[in-house]
Design a protein around this motif. Structure first.
Motif, PDB file in Angstrom:
ATOM      1  N   ASP A   1       5.396   6.606   0.003  1.00  0.00           N
ATOM      2  CA  ASP A   1       5.228   6.013   1.323  1.00  0.00           C
ATOM      3  C   ASP A   1       4.374   6.861   2.264  1.00  0.00           C
ATOM      4  O   ASP A   1       4.356   6.632   3.460  1.00  0.00           O
ATOM      5  CB  ASP A   1       6.588   5.737   1.960  1.00  0.00           C
ATOM      6  CG  ASP A   1       7.433   6.996   2.077  1.00  0.00           C
ATOM      7  OD1 ASP A   1       7.032   8.044   1.541  1.00  0.00           O
ATOM      8  OD2 ASP A   1       8.497   6.934   2.716  1.00  0.00           O
TER       9      ASP A   1
ATOM     10  N   ALA B   1       2.062   8.171   7.425  1.00  0.00           N
ATOM     11  CA  ALA B   1       2.693   7.058   6.729  1.00  0.00           C
ATOM     12  C   ALA B   1       1.624   6.226   6.033  1.00  0.00           C
ATOM     13  O   ALA B   1       0.530   6.032   6.552  1.00  0.00           O
ATOM     14  CB  ALA B   1       3.473   6.191   7.709  1.00  0.00           C
ATOM     15  N   ARG B   2       1.952   5.752   4.854  1.00  0.00           N
ATOM     16  CA  ARG B   2       1.056   4.855   4.129  1.00  0.00           C
ATOM     17  C   ARG B   2       1.087   3.498   4.820  1.00  0.00           C
ATOM     18  O   ARG B   2       2.157   2.949   5.051  1.00  0.00           O
ATOM     19  CB  ARG B   2       1.516   4.746   2.687  1.00  0.00           C
ATOM     20  CG  ARG B   2       0.539   4.080   1.790  1.00  0.00           C
ATOM     21  CD  ARG B   2       0.984   4.255   0.355  1.00  0.00           C
ATOM     22  NE  ARG B   2       0.059   3.605  -0.532  1.00  0.00           N
ATOM     23  CZ  ARG B   2       0.142   3.678  -1.834  1.00  0.00           C
ATOM     24  NH1 ARG B   2       1.115   4.369  -2.400  1.00  0.00           N
ATOM     25  NH2 ARG B   2      -0.739   3.063  -2.592  1.00  0.00           N
TER      26      ARG B   2
ATOM     27  N   GLN C   1       1.067  -0.390   5.789  1.00  0.00           N
ATOM     28  CA  GLN C   1       1.581  -1.614   5.204  1.00  0.00           C
ATOM     29  C   GLN C   1       0.749  -2.782   5.736  1.00  0.00           C
ATOM     30  O   GLN C   1       0.239  -2.722   6.848  1.00  0.00           O
ATOM     31  CB  GLN C   1       3.047  -1.832   5.598  1.00  0.00           C
ATOM     32  CG  GLN C   1       3.964  -0.705   5.187  1.00  0.00           C
ATOM     33  CD  GLN C   1       4.250  -0.733   3.702  1.00  0.00           C
ATOM     34  OE1 GLN C   1       4.680  -1.739   3.167  1.00  0.00           O
ATOM     35  NE2 GLN C   1       4.010   0.384   3.036  1.00  0.00           N
TER      36      GLN C   1
ATOM     37  N   GLU D   1       1.901  -2.976   0.297  1.00  0.00           N
ATOM     38  CA  GLU D   1       1.106  -1.772   0.498  1.00  0.00           C
ATOM     39  C   GLU D   1      -0.344  -2.140   0.731  1.00  0.00           C
ATOM     40  O   GLU D   1      -0.848  -3.095   0.167  1.00  0.00           O
ATOM     41  CB  GLU D   1       1.161  -0.880  -0.758  1.00  0.00           C
ATOM     42  CG  GLU D   1       2.492  -0.244  -0.994  1.00  0.00           C
ATOM     43  CD  GLU D   1       2.446   0.664  -2.211  1.00  0.00           C
ATOM     44  OE1 GLU D   1       1.397   0.733  -2.874  1.00  0.00           O
ATOM     45  OE2 GLU D   1       3.464   1.293  -2.488  1.00  0.00           O
TER      46      GLU D   1
END
Length: 94
Positions: free
Chosen positions: A26, A75-76, A78, A87
């Motif tokens: 994440d 943070a990855r 979304q 994702e």
């Protein structure tokens, strides 16, 4: 953020010697290395590191053999779709 860190490495760090992006479950971890052992700090008129400090979950500096490594953890992202949250796509550069 990548543009800011690489620009700083070129302008103030004696040149950028490496860029690394790592994806975890994440998070995204970005590392930029340069030739200068001097720690980064605020410069006259520069707000880049202040902005990075606000946008990143964490960031830091580590010495390396011939300079330093600046790392940023974020943070990855979304992506919201009609069917839910997924994702964001990943682009790989070789």
């Amino acid at each position: 953020m990548a543009h800011e860190l690489v620009s700083n490495a070129v302008r103030h760090g004696g040149g950028c010697t490496g860029v690394l992006l790592r994806l975890t479950g994440d998070e995204i971890i970005m590392e930029v290395t340069d030739r200068s052992p001097a720690a980064p700090g605020p410069r006259d008129g520069g707000y880049g590191l202040l902005i990075i400090g606000e946008l990143a979950e964490a960031w830091g500096v580590e010495p390396v053999d011939e300079g330093k490594r600046i790392w940023v953890r974020m943070a990855r992202p979304q992506v919201a779709t009609r069917s839910g949250v997924h994702e964001a796509g990943v682009c790989r550069v070789r």
